[in-house]
Write a protein that holds these residues in place. Sequence first.
Motif, PDB file in Angstrom:
ATOM      1  N   PHE A  53       0.848  -1.196   0.000  1.00  0.00           N
ATOM      2  CA  PHE A  53       0.000   0.000   0.000  1.00  0.00           C
ATOM      3  C   PHE A  53       0.890   1.255   0.000  1.00  0.00           C
ATOM      4  O   PHE A  53       0.622   2.213  -0.740  1.00  0.00           O
ATOM      5  CB  PHE A  53      -0.917   0.001   1.225  1.00  0.00           C
ATOM      6  N   CYS A  54       1.929   1.219   0.829  1.00  0.00           N
ATOM      7  CA  CYS A  54       2.876   2.354   0.868  1.00  0.00           C
ATOM      8  C   CYS A  54       3.586   2.505  -0.477  1.00  0.00           C
ATOM      9  O   CYS A  54       3.811   3.631  -0.945  1.00  0.00           O
ATOM     10  CB  CYS A  54       3.907   2.131   1.973  1.00  0.00           C
ATOM     11  N   ALA A  55       3.922   1.379  -1.102  1.00  0.00           N
ATOM     12  CA  ALA A  55       4.554   1.422  -2.426  1.00  0.00           C
ATOM     13  C   ALA A  55       3.621   2.070  -3.434  1.00  0.00           C
ATOM     14  O   ALA A  55       4.051   2.862  -4.283  1.00  0.00           O
ATOM     15  CB  ALA A  55       4.924   0.013  -2.875  1.00  0.00           C
ATOM     16  N   ALA A  56       2.324   1.737  -3.329  1.00  0.00           N
ATOM     17  CA  ALA A  56       1.330   2.329  -4.231  1.00  0.00           C
ATOM     18  C   ALA A  56       1.225   3.836  -4.000  1.00  0.00           C
ATOM     19  O   ALA A  56       1.127   4.626  -4.956  1.00  0.00           O
ATOM     20  CB  ALA A  56      -0.034   1.665  -4.014  1.00  0.00           C
ATOM     21  N   MET A  57       1.277   4.247  -2.714  1.00  0.00           N
ATOM     22  CA  MET A  57       1.175   5.672  -2.401  1.00  0.00           C
ATOM     23  C   MET A  57       2.369   6.446  -2.966  1.00  0.00           C
ATOM     24  O   MET A  57       2.191   7.534  -3.530  1.00  0.00           O
ATOM     25  CB  MET A  57       1.108   5.871  -0.878  1.00  0.00           C
ATOM     26  N   THR A  58       3.567   5.886  -2.837  1.00  0.00           N
ATOM     27  CA  THR A  58       4.747   6.583  -3.374  1.00  0.00           C
ATOM     28  C   THR A  58       4.660   6.688  -4.895  1.00  0.00           C
ATOM     29  O   THR A  58       5.067   7.696  -5.483  1.00  0.00           O
ATOM     30  CB  THR A  58       6.043   5.839  -2.994  1.00  0.00           C
ATOM     31  N   THR A  59       4.116   5.655  -5.523  1.00  0.00           N
ATOM     32  CA  THR A  59       3.995   5.651  -6.985  1.00  0.00           C
ATOM     33  C   THR A  59       2.962   6.668  -7.442  1.00  0.00           C
ATOM     34  O   THR A  59       3.186   7.402  -8.423  1.00  0.00           O
ATOM     35  CB  THR A  59       3.601   4.238  -7.477  1.00  0.00           C
ATOM     36  N   ILE A  60       1.836   6.733  -6.737  1.00  0.00           N
ATOM     37  CA  ILE A  60       0.782   7.695  -7.089  1.00  0.00           C
ATOM     38  C   ILE A  60       1.309   9.118  -6.953  1.00  0.00           C
ATOM     39  O   ILE A  60       1.068   9.976  -7.810  1.00  0.00           O
ATOM     40  CB  ILE A  60      -0.462   7.480  -6.195  1.00  0.00           C
ATOM     41  N   CYS A  61       2.042   9.353  -5.862  1.00  0.00           N
ATOM     42  CA  CYS A  61       2.628  10.694  -5.654  1.00  0.00           C
ATOM     43  C   CYS A  61       3.529  11.072  -6.824  1.00  0.00           C
ATOM     44  O   CYS A  61       3.558  12.230  -7.266  1.00  0.00           O
ATOM     45  CB  CYS A  61       3.442  10.720  -4.359  1.00  0.00           C
ATOM     46  N   PHE A 103       9.499   5.671   4.586  1.00  0.00           N
ATOM     47  CA  PHE A 103      10.053   5.269   5.883  1.00  0.00           C
ATOM     48  C   PHE A 103       9.551   3.887   6.265  1.00  0.00           C
ATOM     49  O   PHE A 103      10.337   3.037   6.722  1.00  0.00           O
ATOM     50  CB  PHE A 103       9.665   6.280   6.973  1.00  0.00           C
ATOM     51  N   TYR A 104       8.275   3.650   6.073  1.00  0.00           N
ATOM     52  CA  TYR A 104       7.718   2.327   6.416  1.00  0.00           C
ATOM     53  C   TYR A 104       8.347   1.238   5.560  1.00  0.00           C
ATOM     54  O   TYR A 104       8.734   0.178   6.065  1.00  0.00           O
ATOM     55  CB  TYR A 104       6.200   2.320   6.233  1.00  0.00           C
ATOM     56  N   MET A 105       8.460   1.508   4.266  1.00  0.00           N
ATOM     57  CA  MET A 105       9.022   0.509   3.351  1.00  0.00           C
ATOM     58  C   MET A 105      10.476   0.189   3.701  1.00  0.00           C
ATOM     59  O   MET A 105      10.888  -0.973   3.699  1.00  0.00           O
ATOM     60  CB  MET A 105       8.931   1.021   1.911  1.00  0.00           C
ATOM     61  N   GLN A 106      11.248   1.250   4.008  1.00  0.00           N
ATOM     62  CA  GLN A 106      12.668   1.050   4.287  1.00  0.00           C
ATOM     63  C   GLN A 106      12.909   0.368   5.633  1.00  0.00           C
ATOM     64  O   GLN A 106      13.877  -0.375   5.790  1.00  0.00           O
ATOM     65  CB  GLN A 106      13.406   2.398   4.267  1.00  0.00           C
TER      66      GLN A 106
END
Length: 588
Positions: free
Chosen positions: A33-41, A87-90
């Motif tokens: 979900f976080c990966a999707a958010m970074t991509t959308i941004c 931050f969450y992903m890392q």
Amino acid sequence: MQQSNRTMKTSTLIARFLPYFKKYIPVLVLDLFCAAMTTICELVLPLIVRNITTFATTDMASLTVEYVLRVGMIYIVLRIIDAMAIFYMQSRGHIMGTRIESDMRRDLFAHLQKLGFAYYSNAKVGQIMARITSDLFEVTEFAHHCPEEFFIAAIKITVPFIILVGINPILTLLIFAILPIMLIFTRFFNKRMRSAFKESRHIVGEINSQVEDSLLGIRVVKSFANEHVEMEKFEKGNIDFVRVKRKTYILMGGFGTTTRVFDGLMYIMVVVVGALFLINGTITAPDYMAYLLYVSTLLTSIRRIVEFTEQFQRGMTGIERFCEIMDEEPDIKDAPDAAELANVRGDVTFENVSFHYSDDEKSVLCDINLQVKAGERIALVGPSGGGKTTLSNLIPRFYDVTSGRILIDGQDITRLTQRSLRESIGMVQQDVYMFSGSIMENISYGMPGATLELVTTAAKQAGAHDFIMELPNGYDTFVGERGVKLSGGQKQRISIARVFLKNPPILILDEATSALDNESERLVQKSLEELSVGRTTFTIAHRLTTIRNATTILVLTENGIEESGSHKELMKKGGKYCQLYQMYTEEA
């Protein structure tokens, strides 16, 4: 352990690996979900630029300071969301990968504990160490990044494709038509990179094995002044390592160059063909700018996948080498209905027992029949290669008989659990293994969790307490790697104390005094005499004077049990044993 030439399919390896994600599905879902958010941004920026450019070229009055600030604030919020997601992903993503690595390492170590002597006879510890450490580290990175990278790539390729088709279908299809050709080249290099990574891992394992062998035998190396021999062996492994790495980097260079060529082709096609469409009025300037930005995002995504390919193949190699060991079947298994061996008296029976090693058709033991009553002391003597140690190794099921059966208290040992069987048997061997730790830890290995009082009692019974108390830290004295700080006699008495603590009803003494000097032999022999009292004892003897008090002496040769009887009976008979005894006493 030879390197396997069999290459597993990627789909098979992924299917074997996926169950390790099961415990971490909530973390994985939030990570994606976080990966999707970074991509959308990231994908919003070209739309913002396109909007501002459109207003600037068509309706300048609509492009107010208020609108620009509002758009800027929206983008800042998106960037804050992006930073939190990164931050969450890392952090949590990498922790998830580490835990998966830990789970795999635990499973691998547990499986290694199940494998029998036959496996370790052909395996190199350095190779196993490479698989359980460095190989699985690559899996950590793979476990974390693989779902992320492919998920992000799927979004970054799909969303721009839909948007770009809406802007100009022809140009979009021309660009995406290059991708299948690029995939063909990628597959060509991937296959060879995988093979090179696997060979590289194997050579690292060989280097580990050679270094371990050399360092553990450092006293022998120095006593023969053969440091140069060890350096030559090490250098050979080092040269092989450089050779394979060179091959790997050439493939990686070819792979990277090829993908960059296709990357450049796609970019120049956008610039040139897009500019021609702009001249013809097929697309507007804002659309052209957005197109360039989205294609840049698309190509960046493809480039990341390309760069990730190396890590992907390293991860696949690590998983494959993990699976190769996990696929090794234990040669000794408990029967489905195996019973616990309890209340052991110590009767041991061999019924028509024959045995040969799996890699040798020649029988070591042939049609052995033997009945040992509880508390009897059996001595096994005979020439080397007669099967004495093999016979003793069959009792605790270190190997399974080829034919016939062995019974303890009338129960077939193949119908008993290995744990309960081996808990009832104590072994003292010529080559004593001492674990790196204290004397207390080494003796209590016979009964994990034993108190100091119990350990001290066992040490006194083994005749080890006095010399232990003379050491700098007594029972807390560190013995060094393999007990290098202790003499042979001291190590042997500690191993006897270990068995005293275990207190087994059946005892196997495998040439326990043959490597000791006379004084140490006398002390150890006294300890062994005490240890044998009231236990069914099998003694493999090199020094025949140590087994004169045995209940029965068996002369074991290639032809089986040639003679059987007490010392007096066999000496009176004047046969093989008499010859061996006279030969030994003359040499002594």
